[in-house]
Write a protein that holds these residues in place. Structure first.
Motif, PDB file in Angstrom:
ATOM      1  N   ASP A 413       0.820  -1.206   0.000  1.00 25.46           N
ATOM      2  CA  ASP A 413       0.000   0.000   0.000  1.00 25.46           C
ATOM      3  C   ASP A 413       0.860   1.265   0.000  1.00 25.46           C
ATOM      4  OD1 ASP A 413      -2.094   1.743   0.343  1.00 25.46           O
ATOM      5  OD2 ASP A 413      -2.118   1.486   2.520  1.00 25.46           O
ATOM      6  N   MET A 414       1.939   1.229   0.770  1.00 26.01           N
ATOM      7  CA  MET A 414       2.855   2.380   0.841  1.00 26.01           C
ATOM      8  C   MET A 414       3.643   2.490  -0.453  1.00 26.01           C
ATOM      9  SD  MET A 414       2.590   3.630   3.837  1.00 26.01           S
ATOM     10  CE  MET A 414       1.442   3.098   5.035  1.00 26.01           C
ATOM     11  N   ILE A 417       2.029   4.252  -3.219  1.00 26.23           N
ATOM     12  CA  ILE A 417       1.966   5.715  -3.161  1.00 26.23           C
ATOM     13  C   ILE A 417       3.053   6.325  -4.056  1.00 26.23           C
ATOM     14  CG2 ILE A 417       2.309   7.727  -1.668  1.00 26.23           C
ATOM     15  CD1 ILE A 417       1.006   6.090   0.592  1.00 26.23           C
ATOM     16  N   GLU A 436      -2.219  19.375  -9.118  1.00 23.06           N
ATOM     17  CA  GLU A 436      -3.310  19.848  -8.286  1.00 23.06           C
ATOM     18  C   GLU A 436      -3.102  21.291  -7.860  1.00 23.06           C
ATOM     19  OE1 GLU A 436      -4.424  15.501  -6.577  1.00 23.06           O
ATOM     20  OE2 GLU A 436      -4.005  17.091  -5.170  1.00 23.06           O
ATOM     21  N   GLU A 437      -1.920  21.771  -8.109  1.00 20.46           N
ATOM     22  CA  GLU A 437      -1.662  23.159  -7.749  1.00 20.46           C
ATOM     23  C   GLU A 437      -2.321  24.047  -8.788  1.00 20.46           C
ATOM     24  OE1 GLU A 437       2.544  22.775  -5.631  1.00 20.46           O
ATOM     25  OE2 GLU A 437       1.163  24.436  -5.505  1.00 20.46           O
TER      26      GLU A 437
ATOM     27  N   TYR B 433      -6.301  10.274  -0.586  1.00 22.12           N
ATOM     28  CA  TYR B 433      -5.506  10.380   0.651  1.00 22.12           C
ATOM     29  C   TYR B 433      -5.835   9.216   1.571  1.00 22.12           C
ATOM     30  CZ  TYR B 433      -5.746  14.976  -1.407  1.00 22.12           C
ATOM     31  OH  TYR B 433      -5.723  16.004  -2.295  1.00 22.12           O
ATOM     32  N   LEU B 435      -4.211   6.994   2.901  1.00 23.75           N
ATOM     33  CA  LEU B 435      -3.321   6.760   4.035  1.00 23.75           C
ATOM     34  C   LEU B 435      -3.814   7.522   5.265  1.00 23.75           C
ATOM     35  CD1 LEU B 435      -0.854   5.349   4.968  1.00 23.75           C
ATOM     36  CD2 LEU B 435       0.550   7.155   3.997  1.00 23.75           C
ATOM     37  N   TYR B 546       5.361   8.952   5.170  1.00 18.36           N
ATOM     38  CA  TYR B 546       4.305   8.865   4.160  1.00 18.36           C
ATOM     39  C   TYR B 546       3.068   9.652   4.586  1.00 18.36           C
ATOM     40  CZ  TYR B 546       6.655   5.331   1.357  1.00 18.36           C
ATOM     41  OH  TYR B 546       7.518   4.683   0.532  1.00 18.36           O
ATOM     42  N   LYS B 549       3.622  13.256   4.073  1.00 17.33           N
ATOM     43  CA  LYS B 549       3.529  13.586   2.653  1.00 17.33           C
ATOM     44  C   LYS B 549       2.063  13.701   2.232  1.00 17.33           C
ATOM     45  CE  LYS B 549       6.525  10.917   0.203  1.00 17.33           C
ATOM     46  NZ  LYS B 549       6.975  10.025  -0.856  1.00 17.33           N
ATOM     47  N   GLU B 553      -0.035  16.958   0.736  1.00 18.04           N
ATOM     48  CA  GLU B 553      -0.835  16.931  -0.487  1.00 18.04           C
ATOM     49  C   GLU B 553      -2.280  17.357  -0.193  1.00 18.04           C
ATOM     50  OE1 GLU B 553      -0.244  16.251  -3.798  1.00 18.04           O
ATOM     51  OE2 GLU B 553       1.789  16.628  -3.091  1.00 18.04           O
ATOM     52  N   LYS B 556      -3.012  21.030   0.143  1.00 19.50           N
ATOM     53  CA  LYS B 556      -3.155  21.765  -1.114  1.00 19.50           C
ATOM     54  C   LYS B 556      -4.604  21.722  -1.561  1.00 19.50           C
ATOM     55  CE  LYS B 556       1.377  20.509  -2.950  1.00 19.50           C
ATOM     56  NZ  LYS B 556       1.961  19.649  -3.988  1.00 19.50           N
ATOM     57  N   MET B 557      -5.205  20.519  -1.426  1.00 19.76           N
ATOM     58  CA  MET B 557      -6.603  20.377  -1.835  1.00 19.76           C
ATOM     59  C   MET B 557      -7.514  21.218  -0.938  1.00 19.76           C
ATOM     60  SD  MET B 557      -9.208  17.308  -1.275  1.00 19.76           S
ATOM     61  CE  MET B 557      -9.123  17.853   0.409  1.00 19.76           C
TER      62      MET B 557
END
Lengths: 450, 622
Positions: A413-414, A417, A436-437, B433, B435, B546, B549, B553, B556-557
């Motif tokens: 899973d990691m 990413i 996404e920026e 997201y 995680l 992780y 991180k 992210e 930002k959303m």
């Protein structure tokens, strides 16, 4: 977003003067570190100053510098513009100096973005921005995409598909855990795929030469039998007496170097000793070197004498340059023709270095080979290629992280990413995802540094 | 006169009614059949990948599904244990008799909540504001809000082979006019389809030809109450079998008789991609030699066995052949035949993030009517619709969960922003997201909201705060406590085995080693914890990088989601906006730049035009 940004804000490769623009609250402090001239903290706003850019003790360029203090500036921040005369290499060097001294490379359109965000752009200008967006969007996108050849973007697309396959299989494993008969993605499979993709990306990077050629110059080597006029041609291109030119064969003993700019793009020239089997000790080192240089060069200029028949050595030389980017120069066209060249795909230029006839044709051919016309047309292309290269490198880093994750036996899973990250980065290059920026994306349609 | 009327007593309806009633608003739950409240018409399980996490989220917010499932377990499993912390989820086999019974008990004992058996055929709508409902016989019941959770009952058609019968699951009466009325009020109606497999008499199955699938050997609960209602040793097993070449042959030869493959010519419903019928699987994955099927018990109180993975719309005689081709089912007695069901749903793009419709004020919809599939997906929408209807009655802002806060947020944002084509199932891959959206931290993510809206009682909230505090304490303790390379420590490490120490190391960093578990930590330090706390701490420390991180992210959303688009924005006034984008923006009416960017067909250039326009408007305003 209070960091200080810098970028070259004139189109690269065009014009005698390049402007490097710096914006942000540390503009003055950072530029002062590389500036010798008036104390910038004390000069009034909106003034121009004469001085020098230094890297430690090394003089880089003689420049004019405009200083505009906040808030009455384009971005409403302190802005410094450095006007450099030194051509592309020097301009890049100054930019690099700024970056190492604390600036961040401005993202595409970031100056405009700051102007917008800081409320600098008023109603009329906002309309202007709007027009700019609507008129430039498609063009800049198509330019950005055309920068990557169809072949390269195809390759990236395929790599993405490969990553997507792995990702989707992992996803299925996760979302349908009860289904044991769906193939479970193993760490070995991920590793295998990642290794393959890494190699491919490195290959693409090697092929995306244009960006690095602009930055580092085109390594050019002139080869040929002694006394065919290599040094004269070099001198014609350099327009200065750098190599020793005599009538005696084998005069150029050492590799002689020099830089020339063809419309702002740097050619890093290396003249070499003539290719000829020789007993002479000094010269044989030169010959060996020139063969080495052929391997390393981005461009080989292979010179023949119009007045002599093709020798065995020269036939060998032709074979050597076949796989390189090269131009055949038949020099001394003012003398009677004795030379019979075999059929070849390599472009041939006939010239007379002595009478300075044909140099322009040579320049034109070099420009054509490296698509330099395209580069000078607009800096969009340079921008996008630099951006693409940086994205490719970032995706390599993401793949590296995948491998590290595997080494640390992190759960799949990691690991996924980082795989997804690589997939997204590759997508950005070919425009299949957007970052996404939003604002960054919004203004990335604009030229870097404008 | 009620404050809230909930139409439909399925999983969405139960949560919605409980939420509004618990918040003190007089609520009426109207259902076609009281015996079908909290019914599980399809699979006898709650949870699963992503869905199990949603059940935890429902519980953290003060909803009922988790607790109710805990009370009704036949078997419990943690899925994806080896695949990573973010994707672990609970899956339970739930008793189809006990589950509804427990839910009805809860509903009946909840103050401010009445239940009525009736069919609803229309709404009372005045000036685009809902004022109540109209029953089949014309009776009108007034209310301030209405929550529609009608499931598959809008114009439901049961399809078996070449027969189409207008009825809901269990042969119940469908609502024939409500969807037409909704259309008249301005809703876009779409037609969807789903299916369910056969039920087999347990006594007619030869289980010796199957592979037994047991529950976990450790206790789990969905609810953060952590109350255990089941006995680990008395869990009921499931059984795994595979389709046979003969099964495939029967299906291929009779494909034309399947409702979906030509048996019926008037199929309009779009079926779920993620839950295909067995004929779909065999057509689409023709090279696959066999497919997994699970035999799942439905209840301790009757003998039906559900064949998971075998849903079909073949005629009954073909179904007989198909079932008898399966190992152990050669002589199986089919108690209920498989069927497909077609039903009406509304276009969820006509909903706000609060699940209130944009078309009719004070009208909320939740569950399958919004195009989702699955009990958990329905329940969480019901809960959110209930919470938001109540908040509106109270004059407060709605509770909108963000995509980085909950799967519930992902689901609702997907529905109202992207709309659906086929029934929507929640998947971990839908969450960017994920995680952050873990099984273990659902309470840390959502308990505060549950408490704020008034669904988490004080006592439970205090318990949660203590847990949170304890996690912090232990984390600090692990950061402060160092182990050094003494002989006994090195000896212990060698036995684990893990790398020996060169210098001192904090337990915090020590736990980061992949092979180190919380048990190893406890060797060095005496800690009072619970398995829950240990799990939470272990995940947070091991995957710190992780998680950081992902958080970055997500920020930002969130930033983009915080850039609001005013309600009265006039997209026609924005020059150069692509017409596709304009059309979609007008329909979806995104409330933020972030949401606008997630609409397919709206590209960043369009967004930039909107931003410049807003900036311009802003200048006008000043």
């Amino acid at each position: 977003m209070n960091d200080t940004i810098a970028a070259i804000s004139t189109a690269l490769g065009v014009g005698a003067i390049s402007i490097i623009r710096v914006s942000g609250e540390d503009s003055i402090a950072i530029v002062s570190k590389i500036w010798k001239g008036k104390d910038l903290t004390k000069v009034p706003s909106h003034t121009i100053h004469y001085g020098f850019i230094y890297d430690q003790e090394e003089l880089i360029d003689e420049v004019l510098l405009s200083i505009m203090k906040a808030p009455k500036t384009f971005t409403k921040e302190d802005i410094i513009e450095i006007n450099s005369h030194g051509g592309i290499a020097t301009t890049n060097r100054i930019l690099e100096l700024l970056l190492t001294n604390g600036c961040r490379l401005a993202e595409p359109g970031e100056f405009t973005k700051r102007a917008f965000l800081n409320g600098r752009i008023d109603l009329i200008e906002a309309e202007g921005v709007m027009d700019l967006i609507s008129s430039k969007t498609d063009k800049s996108r198509s330019l950005a995409l055309s920068q990557m050849t169809g072949e390269v973007s195809n390759m990236i697309h395929q790599l993405r598909t490969k990553i997507a396959d792995v990702i989707s299989n992992i996803e299925v494993n996760i979302d349908y855990p009860e289904y044991e008969d769906i193939e479970v993605v193993t760490i070995e499979q991920v590793k295998e795929n990642v290794t393959y993709i890494e190699k491919e990306i490195q290959r693409i990077l090697a092929r995306s030469e244009t960006g690095s050629l602009i930055k580092e110059g085109i390594k050019t080597v002139i080869v040929g039998k002694p006394n065919v006029g290599k040094s004269s041609i070099l001198n014609r291109l350099l327009e200065e007496e750098k190599a020793i030119v005599t009538d005696i064969a084998g005069t150029t003993r050492d590799v002689v170097e020099g830089d020339i700019a063809i419309d702002g793009i740097l050619l890093h020239m290396i003249d070499t000793a003539g290719i000829r089997e020789t007993q002479d000790k000094v010269e044989s080192i030169g010959v060996k070197k020139s063969l080495e240089w052929i391997q390393k060069a981005d461009l080989v200029l292979c010179v023949f004498n119009n007045n002599e028949i093709l020798s065995e050595e020269e036939e060998e030389l032709l074979k050597q340059i076949e796989k390189k980017t090269s131009i055949i120069i038949v020099n001394k066209k003012d003398l009677p023709c004795q030379l019979q060249l075999p059929k070849t795909d390599i472009p041939v230029i006939r010239m007379s270095a002595l009478e300075n006839d044909g140099i322009e044709e040579l320049r034109a051919e070099i420009k054509k080979i490296f698509h330099l016309e395209q580069i000078e047309q607009t800096d969009y292309t340079y921008l996008s290629s630099a951006r693409s290269i940086s994205l490719l490198k970032q995706s390599l880093q993401a793949l590296q992280a995948v491998k590290e994750g595997i080494a640390q036996s992190l759960p799949i899973d990691m690991i996924e990413i980082d795989l997804k990250n690589a997939w997204n980065l590759l997508g950005e290059i070919i425009g299949e995802t957007y970052t996404e920026e939003l604002l960054d994306e919004m203004f990335s349609r604009f030229c870097l540094g404008k | 006169m009620y404050e809230v009327i909930v139409v439909g007593g399925g999983h969405a309806g139960c949560e919605a009614a409980l939420a509004t009633a618990r918040k003190g608003h007089s609520t009426l739950l109207v259902t076609g059949n009281i015996h079908n409240i909290a019914d599980m018409p399809c699979n006898p399980s709650i949870g699963g990948s992503a869905k199990g996490i949603v059940v935890r989220e429902i519980d953290a917010l003060g909803g009922e599904m988790g607790r109710n499932a805990d009370k009704s377990l036949l078997q419990m499993k943690m899925l994806n244990v080896a695949k990573g912390p973010a994707v672990q989820a609970l899956r339970a086999q739930a008793d189809k008799i006990t589950y509804p019974k427990n839910m009805i008990k809860t509903l009946e004992s909840t103050p401010h909540l009445d239940i009525k058996e009736a069919m609803v055929e229309d709404l009372i709508v005045e000036n685009h504001i809902v004022k109540g409902i109209v029953l089949e016989q014309g009776e009108r019941i007034e209310s301030k809000c209405v929550i529609l959770t009608t499931g598959t009952y809008l114009k439901a058609d049961i399809l078996v082979g070449d027969t189409r019968t207008r009825q809901g699951p269990h042969g119940e009466k469908p609502s024939n006019h409500l969807s037409d009325q909704l259309k008249a009020y301005g809703f876009d109606i779409i037609r969807l389809k789903t299916g369910t497999p056969q039920r087999i008499d347990k006594n007619s199955i030869d289980f010796s030809k199957t592979q037994e699938e047991q529950g976990d050997r450790v206790y789990h609960t969905f609810s953060f109450d952590n109350e255990i209602y089941y006995d680990i040793d008395s869990q009921v097993p499931c059984h795994l079998i595979y389709t046979q070449p003969k099964t495939h042959q029967i299906i291929k030869e009779n494909l034309h008789q399947s409702s979906m493959y030509g048996g019926l010519s008037d199929i309009k419903g779009v079926g779920p991609r993620y839950c295909p019928s067995i004929e779909d699987k065999i057509v689409r994955f023709a090279d696959k030699e066999r497919h997994q099927l699970f035999l799942e018990p439905e209840s301790l109180y009757y003998d039906d066995i559900y064949i998971q993975g075998f849903s079909t719309s073949m005629p009954k005689d073909i179904q007989e052949q198909m079932v008898h081709s399966l190992p152990g089912l050669e002589h199986a007695k089919i108690l209920k035949y498989a069927y497909a069901i077609e039903y009406d749903a509304i276009d969820a793009k006509q909903l706000k993030q609060s699940l209130e419709t944009k078309v009719v004020e004070n009208l909320y919809t939740a569950g399958q009517i919004n195009g989702t599939s699955g009990y958990e997906e329905a329940a969480c929408q019901g809960l959110m619709a209930g919470i938001n209807a109540a908040l509106k009655l109270e004059g407060k802002d709605p509770l909108i969960l963000k995509r980085n806060e909950a799967y519930i947020g992902v689901l609702i944002d997907d529905l109202v922003t992207k709309g659906i084509i086929d029934p929507y199932r929640l998947l971990t891959s839908r969450a960017e997201y994920r995680l952050l959206l873990r099984h273990d931290n659902a309470d840390l993510r959502l308990r505060d909201y549950g408490y704020q809206v008034g669904l988490v009682p004080e006592e439970k909230y205090q318990k949660f705060l203590q847990k949170k505090e304890r996690i912090k304490e232990i984390e600090n303790l692990l950061k402060e406590t160092k182990i050094t390379p003494t002989d006994s420590t090195q000896q212990y490490l060698e036995n684990i085995p893990t790398a020996l120490l060169k210098d001192g190391i904090t337990l915090y960093d020590f736990l980061k080693r992949p092979e180190i578990t919380f048990e190893h930590i406890k060797h060095f330090i005496d800690l009072k914890t619970t398995p829950e706390i240990e799990e939470q701490i272990t995940v947070a420390i091991k995957y710190e990088g992780y998680i950081a991180k992902a958080n970055k992210e997500a920020l930002k959303m969130v930033d983009l989601d915080n850039k609001k688009i005013p309600d009265d924005i006039n997209y026609d006034a924005i020059h150069n906006l692509a017409s596709e984008a304009k059309q979609k923006l007008k329909k979806i009416q995104p409330t933020s730049i972030g949401q606008a960017l997630r609409i397919s067909g709206v590209n960043p250039a369009d967004i930039s035009l909107i931003m410049v326009y807003l900036k311009k408007e802003y200048h006008h305003g000043n």
